[in-house]
Scaffold this active site. Structure first.
Site, mmCIF file in Angstrom:
data_model
loop_
_atom_site.group_PDB
_atom_site.id
_atom_site.type_symbol
_atom_site.label_atom_id
_atom_site.label_comp_id
_atom_site.label_asym_id
_atom_site.label_seq_id
_atom_site.Cartn_x
_atom_site.Cartn_y
_atom_site.Cartn_z
ATOM 1 N N ILE A 32 10.441 41.988 32.746
ATOM 2 C CA ILE A 32 9.858 40.453 32.882
ATOM 3 C C ILE A 32 9.074 40.762 33.859
ATOM 4 C CG2 ILE A 32 11.354 38.695 32.628
ATOM 5 C CD1 ILE A 32 9.529 38.208 29.921
ATOM 6 N N HIS A 101 23.407 46.014 34.424
ATOM 7 C CA HIS A 101 22.418 46.890 33.722
ATOM 8 C C HIS A 101 21.749 47.132 35.563
ATOM 9 C CE1 HIS A 101 21.811 42.147 35.089
ATOM 10 N NE2 HIS A 101 21.044 42.884 35.103
#
Ligand code: AMP
Length: 123
Positions: A32, A101
Site C-alpha cells: 500500500i 511476508h
C-alpha cells in the site's frame, strides 16, 4: 494471533488489496506504500507471525514464496533487470505486520543492500 492481522484479512478476502498472485499456499499483493516501482508482498496463507516462528511443516509454503517471487518478477517485467527480496523479523528487523511476508522490490536500481541507521553520538 495472526488470524487477526491485516494480511490474514487480505488472504481471506475480508480486506481489499491488489492481489497479483494467489494459490493454496501463498498470496501476493501490492504494498500500500510502495518504495519502488514494483513493490509486492508475498505472504504464506498460514498464520506464521515471524521468521523466528517457522516450523518444519512450513517449509513447502516458504519455498513457494520464492517460486511465486520468480513468477511475479517475470509478470512485472523485472526478472532480467533484477530485484530484491526482503523479509524483516521483529523489532530490530523493522517488522511492522506480524504475519511473515517477503517484500519483492524492483523496477529501478535499488542501491546498497540496506540503509544503515544514523551514527550515534559518541559520549
Ligand atoms: P514490514 O515492515 O516488513 O512488516 O512491512 C509491512 C508492509 O506492509 C509495509 O511496507 C506496509 O506499507 C505494508 N502494508 C501495511 N498495510 C497494508 C495493506 N493494507 N495493504 C498492503 N500493504 C500494506
Amino acid at each position: 494471533m495472526s488470524e487477526d492481522t491485516l494480511f490474514a484479512k487480505i488472504i481471506h478476502g475480508e480486506l481489499p488489496a491488489d492481489i497479483v498472485f494467489q494459490d493454496e499456499l501463498v498470496t501476493a499483493f501490492r504494498d500500500i506504500n510502495p518504495v519502488a516501482p514494483t513493490h509486492v508482498l508475498i505472504v504464506p496463507n498460514a498464520a506464521i507471525p515471524t521468521v523466528d516462528d517457522v516450523q518444519p511443516e512450513h517449509e513447502l509454503a516458504l519455498g513457494r514464496l520464492f517460486s511465486a517471487a520468480r513468477q511475479i518478477a517475470r509478470d512485472e517485467g523485472i526478472a532480467e533487470s533484477g530485484y530484491r527480496l526482503i523479509i524483516n523479523c521483529r523489532d530490530h528487523g523493522g517488522q511492522e505486520v506480524f504475519h511473515l511476508h517477503m517484500h519483492l522490490l524492483g523496477g529501478k536500481p535499488l542501491g546498497r543492500m540496506h540503509n544503515p541507521p544514523p551514527p550515534t553520538a559518541l559520549v
